[in-house]
Scaffold this motif. Structure first.
Motif, short mmCIF file in Angstrom:
data_model
loop_
_atom_site.label_atom_id
_atom_site.label_comp_id
_atom_site.label_asym_id
_atom_site.label_seq_id
_atom_site.Cartn_x
_atom_site.Cartn_y
_atom_site.Cartn_z
N GLY A 155 0.77 -1.20 0.09
CA GLY A 155 0.21 0.02 0.23
C GLY A 155 0.78 1.21 0.04
O GLY A 155 0.29 2.35 -0.20
N SER A 156 2.20 1.08 0.34
CA SER A 156 2.93 2.47 0.42
C SER A 156 4.31 2.05 0.38
O SER A 156 4.85 1.07 0.96
N LEU A 157 5.13 2.94 -0.29
CA LEU A 157 6.70 2.61 -0.32
C LEU A 157 7.16 3.11 0.80
O LEU A 157 8.15 2.54 1.27
N TYR A 158 6.68 4.15 1.52
CA TYR A 158 7.11 4.54 2.71
C TYR A 158 6.98 3.18 3.95
O TYR A 158 7.73 3.15 4.52
N LEU A 159 5.71 2.81 3.85
CA LEU A 159 5.48 1.47 4.50
C LEU A 159 6.66 0.48 4.47
O LEU A 159 7.26 -0.30 5.31
N ALA A 160 6.91 0.17 3.09
CA ALA A 160 7.71 -0.93 2.58
C ALA A 160 9.11 -0.42 3.26
O ALA A 160 9.75 -1.35 3.83
N GLY A 161 9.59 0.73 3.00
CA GLY A 161 10.84 1.18 3.59
C GLY A 161 10.88 0.91 5.01
O GLY A 161 12.13 0.36 5.55
N SER A 162 10.05 1.18 5.74
CA SER A 162 9.93 1.05 7.40
C SER A 162 10.18 -0.26 7.64
O SER A 162 10.68 -0.69 8.50
N VAL A 163 9.52 -1.47 6.77
CA VAL A 163 9.46 -2.75 7.03
C VAL A 163 10.90 -3.27 6.80
O VAL A 163 11.36 -4.18 7.66
N LEU A 164 11.32 -2.95 5.63
CA LEU A 164 12.77 -3.20 5.56
C LEU A 164 13.76 -2.83 6.69
O LEU A 164 14.62 -3.82 7.00
N ARG A 165 13.58 -1.49 6.89
CA ARG A 165 14.35 -1.11 8.05
C ARG A 165 14.20 -1.86 9.29
O ARG A 165 15.19 -2.42 9.98
N ASP A 166 12.75 -2.11 9.79
CA ASP A 166 12.61 -2.95 11.16
C ASP A 166 12.85 -4.26 10.91
O ASP A 166 13.38 -4.76 12.08
N ASN A 167 13.10 -4.89 9.62
CA ASN A 167 13.30 -6.35 9.57
C ASN A 167 14.94 -6.43 9.50
O ASN A 167 15.46 -7.47 9.67
N GLY A 168 15.59 -5.11 9.57
CA GLY A 168 17.12 -5.24 9.50
C GLY A 168 17.56 -5.73 7.78
O GLY A 168 18.76 -6.25 7.97
N THR A 169 16.89 -5.32 6.96
CA THR A 169 17.23 -5.98 5.64
C THR A 169 17.04 -4.84 4.56
O THR A 169 16.37 -4.90 3.51
N PRO A 170 17.76 -3.64 4.70
CA PRO A 170 17.64 -2.61 3.90
C PRO A 170 18.32 -3.05 2.45
O PRO A 170 19.02 -3.71 2.40
N PRO A 171 17.97 -2.02 1.42
CA PRO A 171 18.32 -2.34 0.08
C PRO A 171 19.91 -2.02 0.16
O PRO A 171 20.53 -1.34 0.93
N THR A 172 20.85 -2.90 -0.58
CA THR A 172 22.16 -2.51 -0.88
C THR A 172 22.62 -2.27 -2.28
O THR A 172 21.82 -2.51 -3.12
#
Length: 442
Positions: A425-442
């Motif tokens: 539903g949101s790229l902002y939400l997707a970003g927070s999920v990747l951050r909270d999961n400890g798996t940010p883009p590289t």
């Protein structure tokens, strides 16, 4: 906090958030900087409502498979601002800009602006032009931010190729409430004599505008389904254009919509004058990366709340057109293996939430609505649940993604197939999920 984030926070405090569509301010700043946008490597310029991020990723993968160094400007970022600036390396995968270099470029652009009225997005676009002009590369792939005509990237004068990806209703307050109006805004990146690749268009009205604009502007153009196409056959991707037919592996990015996205990128790279072999294209398709686009979420911190055996998917699509292609992929997954399907959704108030949810009717058992904590425009979960209910879905508001995952775990019955869970539903939400999961883009 990184040096670049500190500089951007300063800009946020000084300049208006949001969009103020005009080319006057970006042109003024670039002139003060010595017009770096006129000293770029060949540029592939990509616009569209849906699929432009995927097309950007495919273009990068194709060009890198050809051994070229590729600068990439994409937006928005998911976790860190540096993701917007991927710097090309000869014979190697490009890397996000380092923090010191980015912070220095931001300071230089802010100084050149001299405190005059400008948006933060325009400053960050000028930063891209500065960085890409000062660091040599073979090619740059530049994604439009909003619309096209007055987007800050549209000071690019002679692109090697322009690409218009699928167009649907989005940002109607800025671009218009009919697809033909939105198509006209996006078609404005076409330049005389510069080849343009028109991706798959579900709306004839949009296609008509794109074709008529290309003819009026005087740029050679190719159209998906007429001049080039791609389709699945026997578990392979068949791509065809005027140069012939290719038998390729299916793209790593999932969904039938990715066939058209990949095809547009292949045609764009060719139109821009770069040679591709079948081996290069095959390598690019199986190695392409684009986080938060039907990404199967890797193991991380959130998984302690996920039921055993479940699938956890993440997608940043946020408009009705994106909802349709995401729901189509979920339906395809259901055909292969039936599981209970749950949606965790957060959205911002500039999007058509009910239109997005409508695509998931009769597919999703329950929608758990959550806030988008990284956006001031987040829709309240209670109101968002109402939007989902209007679309015919069972919906429950939750305090956050972890809370929603815990609720899903309580609904899974012993002996049932483990659930398939989509966060979207949101790229902002997707970003927070990747951050909270400890798996940010590289």
């Amino acid at each position: 906090m990184s040096q670049a984030a500190v500089e951007i926070d300063k800009l946020m405090a000084l300049h208006p958030k949001g969009f103020d569509l005009s080319l006057d301010r970006i042109t003024r700043v670039l002139e003060t900087l010595g017009n770096p946008h006129l000293r770029l490597p060949p540029v592939i310029h990509i616009a569209g409502t849906n699929g432009k991020g995927s097309a950007t990723a495919y273009c990068r993968a194709l060009l890198e498979a050809a051994g070229l160094s590729v600068h990439v400007h994409s937006k928005p970022h998911l976790v860190n601002w540096h993701e917007r600036y991927r710097m090309g390396r000869k014979g190697a995968r490009g890397e996000f800009i380092d923090d010191e270099t980015l912070a220095d470029a931001i300071r230089r652009v802010a100084e050149a602006n001299g405190g005059q009225h400008i948006t933060v997005f325009e400053i960050l676009t000028a930063v891209m032009f500065l960085l890409f002009s000062e660091h040599p590369a073979d090619v740059a792939v530049v994604e439009v931010g909003l619309g096209g005509r007055f987007d800050a990237t549209n000071v690019i004068v002679n692109p090697a190729a322009t690409v218009i990806m699928p167009i649907s209703l989005d940002h109607i307050a800025y671009l218009g409430d009919r697809v033909e109006l939105i198509a006209a805004e996006k078609a404005a990146i076409m330049k005389p004599g510069c080849p343009s690749v028109i991706g798959y268009q579900s709306e004839d009205a949009a296609l008509d505008v794109l074709v008529s604009t290309a003819e009026r502007v005087g740029c050679p153009y190719t159209v998906f389904g007429q001049d080039y196409l791609a389709y699945e056959e026997f578990g392979r991707l068949v791509y065809q254009d005027e140069f012939g037919l290719l038998d390729l592996p299916l793209p790593r990015l999932l969904g039938r919509h990715q066939y058209g996205n990949a095809a547009a990128a292949i045609r764009a790279v060719k139109a821009a004058g770069f040679d591709l072999t079948e081996k290069m294209i095959a390598s690019a398709l199986v190695n392409v990366e684009w986080p938060a686009r039907m990404q199967k979420l890797p193991a991380g911190k959130l998984w302690e709340h996920v039921p055993d055996g479940a699938e956890l998917w993440l997608d940043g699509g946020h408009n009705p057109g994106a909802g349709v292609v995401i729901a189509e992929l979920l339906a395809d997954l259901e055909e292969r293996q039936s599981r209970p399907v749950f949606l965790i959704a957060g959205m911002v108030n500039t999007k058509d939430a009910t239109g997005y949810f409508r695509a998931f009717a009769d597919l999703v058992e329950t929608v758990f609505t959550v806030p988008v904590n990284d956006s001031d425009a987040s829709v309240d979960p209670v109101a968002l649940a109402t939007d989902a209910q209007v679309a015919g879905l069972n919906a429950r508001p939750c305090s956050g993604v972890e809370d929603a995952l815990k609720e899903i775990a309580t609904l899974v019955q012993q002996g049932e197939e483990p659930p398939r869970i989509l966060i979207g539903g949101s790229l902002y939400l997707a970003g927070s999920v990747l951050r909270d999961n400890g798996t940010p883009p590289t």
